[in-house]
Structures are given as structure tokens and as C-alpha cells.
Enzyme design. Sequence first.
Site, PDB file in Angstrom:
ATOM      1  N   THR A 285       0.832  -1.190   0.000  1.00 15.16           N
ATOM      2  CA  THR A 285       0.000   0.000   0.000  1.00 15.16           C
ATOM      3  C   THR A 285       0.867   1.240   0.000  1.00 15.16           C
ATOM      4  O   THR A 285       2.034   1.198   0.389  1.00 15.16           O
ATOM      5  CB  THR A 285      -0.912   0.075   1.240  1.00 15.16           C
ATOM      6  OG1 THR A 285      -0.124   0.418   2.390  1.00 15.16           O
ATOM      7  CG2 THR A 285      -1.639  -1.235   1.498  1.00 15.16           C
ATOM      8  N   ASP A 286       0.290   2.358  -0.406  1.00 16.86           N
ATOM      9  CA  ASP A 286       0.923   3.637  -0.129  1.00 16.86           C
ATOM     10  C   ASP A 286       0.764   3.908   1.367  1.00 16.86           C
ATOM     11  O   ASP A 286       0.054   3.189   2.073  1.00 16.86           O
ATOM     12  CB  ASP A 286       0.275   4.740  -0.966  1.00 16.86           C
ATOM     13  CG  ASP A 286       1.231   5.886  -1.260  1.00 16.86           C
ATOM     14  OD1 ASP A 286       2.162   6.102  -0.459  1.00 16.86           O
ATOM     15  OD2 ASP A 286       1.044   6.576  -2.277  1.00 16.86           O
ATOM     16  N   ALA A 287       1.423   4.947   1.854  1.00 18.35           N
ATOM     17  CA  ALA A 287       1.426   5.205   3.291  1.00 18.35           C
ATOM     18  C   ALA A 287       0.007   5.358   3.830  1.00 18.35           C
ATOM     19  O   ALA A 287      -0.751   6.216   3.377  1.00 18.35           O
ATOM     20  CB  ALA A 287       2.240   6.468   3.592  1.00 18.35           C
TER      21      ALA A 287
END
Length: 754
Positions: A279-281
Site C-alpha cells: 500500500t501507499d502510506a
Amino acid sequence: MTDVDDRTPAPRPTEMQVRARADALLSRMTVEEKVGQLVQYFSFGPHFTSDGPALQQPDEVEHALARGRTGALLFVTDPAETNRLQRLAIEGSRHGIPALFGFDVVHGLRTIFPVPIAMAASWDPGTVERGQAVAAREARAVGVHLTFAPMLDIARDPRWGRMVEGPGEDPYLASALAAAQVRGFQGDDVGAPDRIIAGPKHFVGYGAALGGRDYDEVDLSESALRNVYLPPFRAAVEAGAGNVMSAYMDLNGIPAGATRRLFTEILREQWGFTGFVVTDADAGRDLVTHGFAADAAEAAARGVGAGVDLEMATTDPAYAHLPEALERGDLDIATVDASVRRILEAKVRLGLFERPFVDERRAAVVLADPAHREEARVAAERSAVLLRNEGGLLPLDPTTLRSVAVLGPLADSRRDTLGPWVFDVDLDETVTVLAGLRGRLDPAVTEVRFAPGIRPARRVFPSMFDVHPGNVPADPEDFDDDAELRRAVSLAAGSDVAVVVLGEWQHMIGEGASRSSLDLPGRQEELLRAVVATGTPVVLVLMNGRPLDLRWAAENVPAILDVWYPGTRGGTAAARLLTGDVSPAGRLPFTWPRSVGQVPLIYSHTRSHSPSAQGVRYWDEASTPLFPFGFGLSYGRFAYSGLTLDRISVRRGESVAVSVTVTNTGNRDADEVAQLYLHQRHGTASRPVRELAGFRRLHVPAGGSRDVVFRLGPAELSYWNAAAGTVVQDRAPFDVWVGGDATAELTTSFVVTG
């Protein structure tokens, strides 16, 4: 700690051995241990504070490592700290499983290359590949295993700040650069010495956010998704990318980070991707923010169920709630096992079980390698785009210049020269435009004088990225704006030439840095107009990562050189370009609009009603761009001739060869970027008026010629058809243009039959 020098080649395991080792580990792991492998924590260290999102404190990270509750960390680049944390990870795991270390190695680690949009402007996959190989070597030396790059989001609205990180507007160019970046980061495959796992992002459509507003929703037709936004990612996967990152936003009403169709059906089943997805942050927990999941446990189930394996979390990861989701029956253990297996396989391929530590002494040597700085200089030279050169003002002749005024707030800003998305940098090594010119011009012949003219711009809204040293310029004390502007104008009036360095400060572009205007910020245009009014010849040097409103400059400034954010040796490169040591040959990777009111403006649009009026859609301004896609001037002059085909009729599935001669009619050796564009006249769908289908960067000596051959096969002559729901190749006539940009006029045609 110098446990292992990871240059020593380890025996490379076969795919069968990789799978067997991962399965053996998996069979002995508890649910909690499995879940730990799916969580990646930020680890900024005790010096790091933020007014933005809450972050783990060092003791939280170490506690998670000691209990086997995290399988990956990011943002650690001190090799000694990497080794310390790695030892905690191994000792905290009953099975001795090492941690993955990731970092945003977007355009360099210690040696900073031009920003990605600039590298795209080189139109040179070889330069791009070499740059990312340097980045990978430095990153691996300090213990980084995984980068969250390349960013492959097609961007057609320059208000979107993250345009600076990507390849521009065109899927063909982006695909070629995507493959080059993966090869640069990874080498032949995951686990190659001195290389790291490439992580193409953001899958998919992130660059099409409404209004260019970062994180906002995206609505894409299947045709746009398949023909424009997916191709660069497919090229990256075919080049062997070991990781893919999900995107933040809603895509057609569903969060992209929980869309099974993207990660399981397209990425894995259709394309054969065998790596892992991250995932992105905080995008795992974001599924609750979207209103897609009721709580963290459901968010975790939705993410893993879609095929997203590893959660990047600043704090309180949703994936830590996977045991709860399993108990509730929101997903089954086999699905969790599949994600864990992919993480373990990556660690086996990297050789981390045999060589988990980094050689700290070697790291210092690698980071100081002067060859890396030279590679960065060459990349900056090959990326610069000459937009205007009336009267042949450039190149400047160092032997005749007695005085040069270097003006503008970016001319001597080391941090802005590097651009955004760099963190572990040494500003002392950065060469600004001012320093570059002073180093290039003989002080016994030429006096170089400097004035900023206007003060630096400060960020209006806080960002988590502001906490990195030097990200926001200090407001200089006792800066008299009017007096400083007058001083700059006075210097210009008394000089042979004025080099005015303007653009966007690096914190004005990137993530969370969309703009509602493309104007030169602050009082920059006022400064430029005042300098031009002195009558001194003016060269405008731009630092930017997107097109800016240059309507006045394009009519009144004789020379404009776009050096983007050129990196560690950017000033040296700029000086060599300005003085003719090398000829500019970069070409625009996007269409440059006249004003923000035109965006999005792309060259590859379809033909609509009244095509003869295509360039006059506005009553108050031409609808044509200020500079077309692929545009760039040179100190050479190029002519195209002899456009021929090896056949004028081909059957579907066959190829046609297109040949052309490129001649440098000028008196300077220079590079040219030969570009081929296609148009399918009719078929089972409306097709763009022109599409890039081939390009070649080539060096042509003064007075010399080069023959170029492009081959057009099924890949170039096919497209995804919305009505058919599949890729088709129509029986149709095709027009071909070859030249120096998207307005190329040399043309011919052929027909696809049968």
C-alpha cells in the site's frame, strides 16, 4: 558492523527452491507471525518530529521487531542503524526472518539525478537506466532493499503536483522509460548484486485525479484505463518488477487499494505478476476513511482479499487487525498465506537469510564514488530542453563575455536545485547554476555577479515533508523586497547578458502540492519583465517539474532553457549547456499549454466535430499549445528526408519498417530525437489524431546524416477496443509522420489488410 560484504555473489536459488523455502517457513508460523510479515513501519529515528500524521516512536518500532510483529521498515538509510534494526528483527523472530528495508529512492539517494519528469525529457532509456542503477547501488550499499519507484502515473493535468515524479502524458514513451527504470533498479532479476527491488506506483490512475487535486477521486473509462494508464505498468511488470504499489484514490467509485480486479485479475492473472503489492502510506486504514470499510479489521480483510500484501503504516496498521478479521470470517487463512508467501519469497530471492547485514565501511566508499556524480551531470545535460533561442543568443561565448548577471531566487539555492522527493542528501555537494557558471567562466575574463531579486517562497500549508532539513527555505532577515529587485535590475543593466533563474521552489511541487495556477510564483514575472526592460540580452533558465505560464516570456525573452530540477551536478550541467560545451537535446514529455485554462491539453486527442476549428476552441485564446509534445530546440539544425516504407500493405500480425534520414544542416554536432507518429484513419473505434509509436535519440555530427529505421508491428497497430472488450487490430489505412515533435510534417501511409 561488517558481517557480510553483499557484493559477494550468493548462489542464486531456483524458483522451486524459493517456493520451497517460503512454504517451509510458512508451515511453522503462527497467525500473529504471519500478520507481522504483512506490516511495514516507518522508522524515522528519535530526531524526527512531525506536525503531520502520527508516527511510530523508535521504541514502538523496536518493540514490534522484538516480537516479530513487523516484517519490513522504511526510511532508514544509516547503515549502522540498518544493521542494528536488522539484528533486532532476526533475533525477534522464532524463525530468524530478516526484515525488508524500503526507501523512496525516486531520483537518487546521495547522488541526486534530475527529477523523473526531467529524465523523461531525455527521451533516452539508456540514460534513465544508468541513473537508476547508480541510485540502486547507493541504496543497496546502505541496506535498502526496496524502492517505491518508478512512479508511472500518466499525468495530463499539470496542476497535479506529482507530475514531477512521473513520465509525462504519453503511454508509449512512459512504457519505454518504465522498463528502463526497472532494469536500472533491479538488474537482470530480483537479487542481483548492487540492485534493489523496483516498486512501480501508483496502481492505477492516480494521475487522473479530478482537477489535478492530489488524492481526489478518479473516473476513467475502460478505454482510457487500458490504452493510456495501464501500459507503463505492464511494461514494468514485463521487465521483471518485483513490487507494485497501490494508489490512494477512488477509481470509478471503489478505492483503488481494494480493487480485486486490479491486483488479482489484471496484475496477476492476466499479466503474470509474481511479486508482492504494497500500500501507499496508510492506504490500508484509508479504506475506513473512504467509507468503504466499517473498521480496521474489515479494511485489512478488503485489502488482503484484493491482493494487496504489505501495508505501509505510519501508525496503528489496519493489517494488525487481520487476526480479528480471520475470527470474524471476513477472509480465510489461505488468502493471508498467499500474501505472506510473496513477502517471504522476496526475502529469499534477495539473499537476506544468508546476507542480512550491510558492510558499513563499503557503504561510505560507494556513496562517495565520483563516477556517480559524473553520471548525474550527464543526465542533467541530456534532460535539459531548449524552448527558445531567438537570434542565436545561445550558446554564450565565454571568450567574449566581460560580465554576467546571474539573477533570481533559484540561481543559488542548492536545495531547490535538487528538487522534491529527496531526503538523504549532502547539500555541500550540490552545484547551483550560479556556482556552475562561476566554475565554467574564467574569472580573469568574466565577472559573474549575483542577486536573488526576490525572496524565497514559503509553504502556505504545512506538510509532513517539511520536517526534512532544508525542505522549506528560511525567510531571510532584513530582506528589502523592492531594494533587492532594483539591485538585480541594476546588475542586469550593467552586464553583457543576464541569466535569470526562475520557476517553482521545490516544495511547491510533489505530493500534496497541487496548484490552481501555473503562473510563475510571487514576483518572478515582475523581476523578469524589469530585467528584459533594461535591454540586456536575457536567458531565462527554468527550474520546474510541470509546464508554467510562459506566454509573456515566450514573446519577449530571447532564450529559454528548461533545466528542470537538475540534481547534484545540475549547475555544472547548466553552465556547460549555456556555453555550448554540449548541445541541448531534451524534448518535452508533455504538451505545454499556454495557460491553466487550457488544461488538460494533450496531443493525442480524437478528432471531434469541426476538426478544422480544432485550434480555435476558445474565443479569447488559441487552443493550440505554447510548445507541442516532443518539442525541443538544439544548437544543431535538423532536416528529415527520404521517408520510405518497406511495404505499403501488410496483413494483421505483420510488421512494416519505416526508414528516414536525419541530417544535421547546422555547424555544431548535436543530438536529435527522431519521433514517429501514427494515425489510424478509421476502424471499429475513433482513434487519436496522432500517437507516438517510435522514437530514437541519435547523435549527428555537423553536416552529417543518420539513417533511422522504425518497425511497426502488432503492438503499435493494436489497441484496446471498448465495444469488443479486448485488444483489436483493425483492417484500416494508417498515416505515418516522422520528425522532431508531434507536429511533424514528413508523412506517408500504408494499409493493414486481411
